[in-house]
Motif scaffolding. Structure first.
Motif, short mmCIF file in Angstrom:
data_model
loop_
_atom_site.label_atom_id
_atom_site.label_comp_id
_atom_site.label_asym_id
_atom_site.label_seq_id
_atom_site.Cartn_x
_atom_site.Cartn_y
_atom_site.Cartn_z
N VAL B 411 0.84 -1.20 0.00
CA VAL B 411 0.00 0.00 0.00
C VAL B 411 0.87 1.24 0.00
O VAL B 411 0.54 2.25 -0.61
N MET B 412 2.02 1.16 0.66
CA MET B 412 2.91 2.32 0.71
C MET B 412 3.83 2.41 -0.48
O MET B 412 4.46 3.43 -0.70
N PHE B 413 3.94 1.33 -1.23
CA PHE B 413 4.97 1.29 -2.27
C PHE B 413 4.36 1.27 -3.66
O PHE B 413 5.05 1.43 -4.63
N GLY B 414 3.05 1.14 -3.74
CA GLY B 414 2.33 0.76 -4.94
C GLY B 414 2.78 1.33 -6.27
O GLY B 414 2.42 2.44 -6.63
N ASP B 415 3.56 0.58 -6.97
CA ASP B 415 3.97 0.98 -8.32
C ASP B 415 4.20 -0.30 -9.10
O ASP B 415 4.97 -1.15 -8.68
N LEU B 416 3.55 -0.40 -10.23
CA LEU B 416 3.59 -1.64 -11.00
C LEU B 416 5.00 -1.96 -11.48
O LEU B 416 5.51 -3.07 -11.29
N GLY B 417 5.65 -0.96 -12.05
CA GLY B 417 6.98 -1.20 -12.60
C GLY B 417 7.98 -1.57 -11.52
O GLY B 417 8.73 -2.54 -11.64
N HIS B 418 7.98 -0.81 -10.43
CA HIS B 418 8.92 -1.10 -9.35
C HIS B 418 8.62 -2.45 -8.74
O HIS B 418 9.53 -3.21 -8.36
N GLY B 419 7.31 -2.78 -8.64
CA GLY B 419 6.94 -4.08 -8.10
C GLY B 419 7.47 -5.22 -8.95
O GLY B 419 7.95 -6.22 -8.43
N ILE B 420 7.39 -5.04 -10.28
CA ILE B 420 7.89 -6.10 -11.17
C ILE B 420 9.39 -6.28 -10.99
O ILE B 420 9.89 -7.41 -10.88
N VAL B 421 10.12 -5.16 -10.92
CA VAL B 421 11.59 -5.27 -10.78
C VAL B 421 11.93 -5.96 -9.46
O VAL B 421 12.78 -6.85 -9.40
N MET B 422 11.21 -5.58 -8.39
CA MET B 422 11.48 -6.18 -7.09
C MET B 422 11.17 -7.67 -7.10
O MET B 422 11.93 -8.49 -6.58
N SER B 423 10.04 -8.05 -7.72
CA SER B 423 9.68 -9.47 -7.75
C SER B 423 10.70 -10.27 -8.54
O SER B 423 11.06 -11.38 -8.14
N LEU B 424 11.17 -9.70 -9.66
CA LEU B 424 12.13 -10.44 -10.46
C LEU B 424 13.42 -10.66 -9.69
O LEU B 424 14.01 -11.74 -9.72
N PHE B 425 13.86 -9.63 -8.96
CA PHE B 425 15.06 -9.76 -8.15
C PHE B 425 14.88 -10.85 -7.11
O PHE B 425 15.74 -11.72 -6.93
N ALA B 426 13.73 -10.84 -6.42
CA ALA B 426 13.50 -11.84 -5.39
C ALA B 426 13.37 -13.23 -6.01
O ALA B 426 13.84 -14.22 -5.45
N LEU B 427 12.76 -13.29 -7.19
CA LEU B 427 12.60 -14.58 -7.87
C LEU B 427 13.96 -15.17 -8.22
O LEU B 427 14.20 -16.37 -8.06
N TRP B 428 14.86 -14.29 -8.68
CA TRP B 428 16.21 -14.77 -8.99
C TRP B 428 16.88 -15.34 -7.75
O TRP B 428 17.50 -16.40 -7.78
N MET B 429 16.71 -14.64 -6.61
CA MET B 429 17.32 -15.15 -5.38
C MET B 429 16.73 -16.48 -4.98
O MET B 429 17.43 -17.37 -4.52
N VAL B 430 15.40 -16.61 -5.16
CA VAL B 430 14.75 -17.85 -4.74
C VAL B 430 15.17 -19.01 -5.65
O VAL B 430 15.44 -20.11 -5.19
#
Lengths: 101, 845
Positions: B411-430
């Motif tokens: 809710v505090m961060f809501g941005d589609l593009g930034h969310g995608i970049v963050m998820s991809l980074f976390a996905l790579w780590m996982v």
């Protein structure tokens, strides 16, 4: 032949990431500019003259949109090249690491 | 085992005889139980197994030395996948012997090598000195041949033309001192010589080309060969002393050229021999280290396990007959069968006559808390535990945090593009987690990010969702479904003409004109708002209301969770005296505010928008009970408001006085209306749901040991309980207001993020589009690189950390203080894999 390696492993990885991001984002921006999206109106560098002294409105603005769009596509292509270079660097770095240990 | 509450614990007593070592080794491999210290008053030097631990530490010292030598020689230590078991005591002596032998060998070889190297250095220096002083002498003799320009002294070739007149006149003997000195000291040396000897010495020096290693300090530096010629014995002594001061290496100066040539030859052969011997020594050393490195890893693990086992044995006590070892452990009930199995296995391995066994003992201390988690939940568990480990058997907020924490972050961060970049980074780590786990980096920041990879993944995914709702992608909106607003309609209905466009800088679209507003956007905020000038006024109102709604729901959920605690600890009165007033207070005031928000959204449409009331005014009027002049929101509003206010007001004294009075009444014997009779009081006490723990069968998990949080004390201090409850009441009531306002940070941070994102686009990315010819690409490419870097560093890292922190704070303070105590102790099982390894920390393994 002197070594083709000019950046370390971390820099090369950054290069790859930014290239992939650049290709995707600039390609999409190119598509949106070519589709004359209204949200991007502020980014198109039109002047007062383009609006008032237009013979065939809104063709001036449309052509500006197209030009910016083409620029975006070319930039995406440049980033493909940068990505390829970074990929080479990553491979060279891996090979050097393998040889040392 | 549900992650709802911690695992029940029993205190066990393990009796072992003869096979303690193996039993504890088995337990260590499994990591089931936590041992308690039965000898807390004994110092560590007086414990029973001190000598064994000393032996282990000696072995560790030798292993440390060995690993350092292996590391210096750049040999890799191969690691095995399966760690070896702790060795039985008879094997220990073997290992000790091997290690001691290795240490002796290594130290001898190292000493020899050092001696050889020193020798080599001396010889090398001597060679250099001879070569360079040769050039001095010869250059001087050339000068002498030209004519006696200097009065100083003749060369050693006494038969040359120059003549020794000057020297013989003085009748003193000419002496030479030659040697090497460090480059940095040469100027000071020269000055000192000049001042002390007042010009009766000549110093010639030249630098050595090769850099020599100073063996004492290990530095590689340049040296200078010098030749001091002096006459007079006293001067000679002074010069000698000065040379000693400056740590020069002095070597005898040869008398003439033949001697010089002889010495050079012999030196050459000696240097060659020495080099040979040195090579062979180094080879031998490397061989020894290579062989040692093969078993180094298993030795390290074995010694570590041994030392741990002896530490645990020290915690146990011996029984009266001194043949049996008693250990007290905390063990989860569900693992009892495994514990028995482990003890049997250990007894079998240790060939004991009497097998070890386990009994349950009753205890009154609170057991430590264990919450089982897997790699996904452990991240969320750790952020909850950072605030405080839950009390034994308390409701844990961790499973709810898995969803609420990423949601509040998003809710505090809501941005589609930034969310995608963050998820991809976390996905790579996982996806690469197996590889990263093997790497075991030393960088703390990276390990922190890596351990939170699932949290980051969830945060990213939720941010994508809220990004779609806020319709914000790198500060631009996406028009997926087609906007619900139509500007054309303003023209077709003759509201606007071309003249209006030319005369006005800003125009307002009127939703009441037909065709302008065609219904709400199906999912999220309409993309037209991205181009509206009054975008922030609209979004602020929306986000603030949303924050209050989310806040009230989150806090009510927290209050409801406290019911589980009350019911579990068999304090049913708390449900009526604590939970109910709290919930009523919260809902009657702030729940009503939420209701009014929803009512206004639903009841007032665009047609009535110019006379839509302000919720805030109504809310304030509710408290000051004034509201006659403004039109009510709905019929019966004043009546309902007065009722709600009354309920809220009444719940405060119930909250304040209810529990102390009830407890006082209980203490006095309860049912005060009836006359107290002796036996009835006894019966009352046993019916009391306060103290009695129940000794249950091991196998049943249904009936748990009831550990009461507040056992009825022998002395009931009414004032104390009253004060405690008063503090709780004030905290809760004032907290309701302040906490609700605190949730407005959800709005504040999301506004900040959106604005930062917009500024970054406008000031950075827009520059790349300024030039429309093909030359513009030259600007666009680096501008995009800059934009990407700034996005990652400012918007993802900085804003991400900030939103993470605030979401965490909302959980820790506003949510958890409604129900969570968090004053427990964590269960730390005795597990070999959890023990830290000193060598790994030093990076030697």
């Amino acid at each position: 032949m002197p070594s083709l390696l000019f950046c370390g492993p971390k820099m090369a990885a950054c290069g790859i990431v930014i290239s992939i991001w650049g290709v995707i984002m600039l390609a999409m921006l190119g598509i949106f500019f070519s589709a004359k999206s209204a949200v991007l109106i502020e980014d198109v560098p039109f002047t007062e003259e383009d609006i008032t002294k237009d013979q065939n409105p809104p063709q001036n603005i449309y052509s500006l949109y197209n030009q910016v769009g083409i620029n975006c596509f070319i930039a995406a292509a440049v980033y493909v090249a940068v990505g390829a270079v970074s990929l080479c660097q990553v491979r060279l770095n891996k090979r050097q690491e393998y040889m040392v240990t | 085992m549900t992650p709802f509450s911690s695992v029940t614990r029993r205190k066990m007593c393990i009796r072992e005889s003869g096979s303690e070592y193996d039993c504890i080794s088995e337990l260590g491999e499994l990591g089931l139980v936590e041992f308690r210290d039965l000898n807390p008053s004994v110092s560590s030097f007086q414990r029973r197994f001190v000598s064994e631990i000393k032996r282990c530490e000696e072995m560790e010292r030798i292993l440390g030395y060995l690993l350092r030598e292996i590391h210096k020689a750049r040999i890799a230590v191969p690691e095995e996948d399966e760690s070896p078991l702790a060795p039985p005591p008879r094997q220990v002596l073997e290992i000790m012997e091997q290690l001691q032998r290795l240490e002796m060998e290594l130290s001898e070889v190292a000493k020899n090598k050092e001696k050889l190297q020193r020798n080599l250095l001396e010889l090398t220096e001597y060679t250099h000195m001879l070569k360079i002083t040769q050039t001095f002498i010869h250059s001087r003799s050339r000068h002498e041949a030209l004519g006696p320009q200097y009065e100083e002294f003749p060369t050693m070739e006494t038969d040359s033309a120059g003549g020794c007149t000057g020297m013989q006149r003085l009748g003193a003997k000419l002496g030479f001192i030659s040697g090497l000195i460090q480059r940095v000291k040469v100027e000071a040396f020269e000055r000192m010589l000049w001042r002390v000897c007042k010009g009766y010495t000549i110093l010639s020096y030249a630098e050595v080309d090769e850099s020599l290693t100073d063996l004492d300090t290990g530095e590689i530096g340049k040296s200078v060969v010098f030749l001091i010629s002096f006459w007079g014995d006293q001067i000679g002594q002074k010069v000698q002393k000065i040379c000693d001061c400056y740590h020069c290496h002095l070597y005898p100066h040869p008398e003439n050229d033949e001697e010089r040539a002889d010495v050079l030859d012999s030196l050459r052969t000696r240097i060659q021999d020495l080099n040979n011997v040195l090579h062979r020594t180094e080879d031998y050393l490397r061989q020894v280290l290579q062989k040692a490195s093969e078993s180094a890893f298993s030795w390290v693990v074995q010694v570590k396990k041994m030392k741990a086992i002896y530490h645990i044995l020290n915690l146990c006590s011996f029984d009266v007959t001194n043949k049996c070892l008693i250990a007290e452990v905390w063990c989860p009930i569900s693992d009892l069968a495994k514990l028995r199995g482990a003890l049997e296995e250990g007894s079998r391995k240790g060939d004991a006559t009497v097998p070890s066994f386990v009994n349950r003992i009753p205890c009154t201390d609170t057991p430590p808390t264990l919450l089982r988690s897997n790699k996904f939940t452990s991240g969320f568990q750790s952020i909850v535990e950072a605030y405080g480990v839950g009390d034994y058997r308390e409701v844990s907020p961790a499973p709810y945090t898995i969803i609420t924490f990423p949601f509040l972050f998003a809710v505090m961060f809501g941005d589609l593009g930034h969310g995608i970049v963050m998820s991809l980074f976390a996905l790579w780590m996982v996806l690469t987690e197996k590889k990263q786990n093997k790497k075991r980096s030393n960088n703390e920041i990276w390990t922190t990010f890596f351990n939170g990879r699932y949290i980051i993944l969830m945060m990213g995914l939720f941010s994508v969702y809220t990004g779609l709702i806020y319709n914000d992608c790198f500060s631009k909106s996406l028009n997926i479904f087609g906007s619900g607003w139509s500007i054309k309609a303003m023209f077709t209905n003759q509201q606007w003409t071309n003249k209006t466009l030319q005369n006005n800088a800003l125009l307002t679209m009127d939703p009441n004109v037909s065709g302008v507003f065609n219904g709400p956007y199906p999912f999220g905020i309409d993309p037209i708002w991205n181009m509206a000038v009054n975008r922030l006024s609209f979004l602020n109102s929306y986000k603030m209301k949303m924050s209050v709604i989310v806040g009230v729901i989150h806090m009510s959920f927290g209050v409801v969770l406290s019911v589980f605690n009350h019911l579990h600890f068999k304090q049913k009165f708390n449900v009526y005296l604590l939970f109910l007033p709290e919930l009523l207070f919260l809902l009657c005031l702030f729940g009503y505010l939420v209701f009014m928000i929803f009512y206004k959204w639903l009841a007032f449409s665009a047609r009535e928008s110019n006379r839509a009331p302000s919720i805030l005014i109504h809310f304030i009027n509710m408290f000051i009970m004034q509201g006659k002049d403004i039109t009510p929101l709905y019929p019966g509003q004043t009546g309902l408001q007065i009722f709600l206010l009354l309920v809220a007001m009444l719940s405060v004294p119930v909250l304040l006085l209810g529990k102390p009075l009830y407890l006082y009444w209980l203490y006095r014997g309860g049912k005060g209306l009836r006359r107290r009779r002796g036996y009835e009081r006894v019966r009352r006490a046993s019916e009391d749901n306060s103290i009695t723990p129940s000794y249950d069968d091991d196998e049943e998990e249904g009936f748990d040991e009831v550990s009461n949080r507040e056992p009825l004390p022998k002395q009931f201090d009414f004032a104390d309980v009253c004060l405690h409850q008063a503090i709780h009441t004030i905290e809760f009531c004032l907290g309701c207001i302040s906490n609700t306002a605190s949730y407005l940070r959800l709005w504040a941070l999301s506004l900040a993020h959106a604005q930062l994102s917009e500024v970054l686009w406008a000031m950075v990315m827009r520059l790349g589009f300024k030039i429309t010819t093909k030359v513009g690409v030259v600007f666009l490419v680096p501008v995009f690189g800059l934009f990407a870097t700034l996005t990652v560093s400012i918007l993802l890292v900085m804003e991400g950390l900030s939103a993470f922190l605030h979401a965490l704070r909302l959980h820790w303070v506003e949510f958890q203080n409604k129900f969570y105590h968090g004053t427990g102790v964590k269960f730390v099982p005795f597990d070999f894999s959890l023990l830290p390894s000193v060598f790994e920390q030093e990076g030697l393994l």
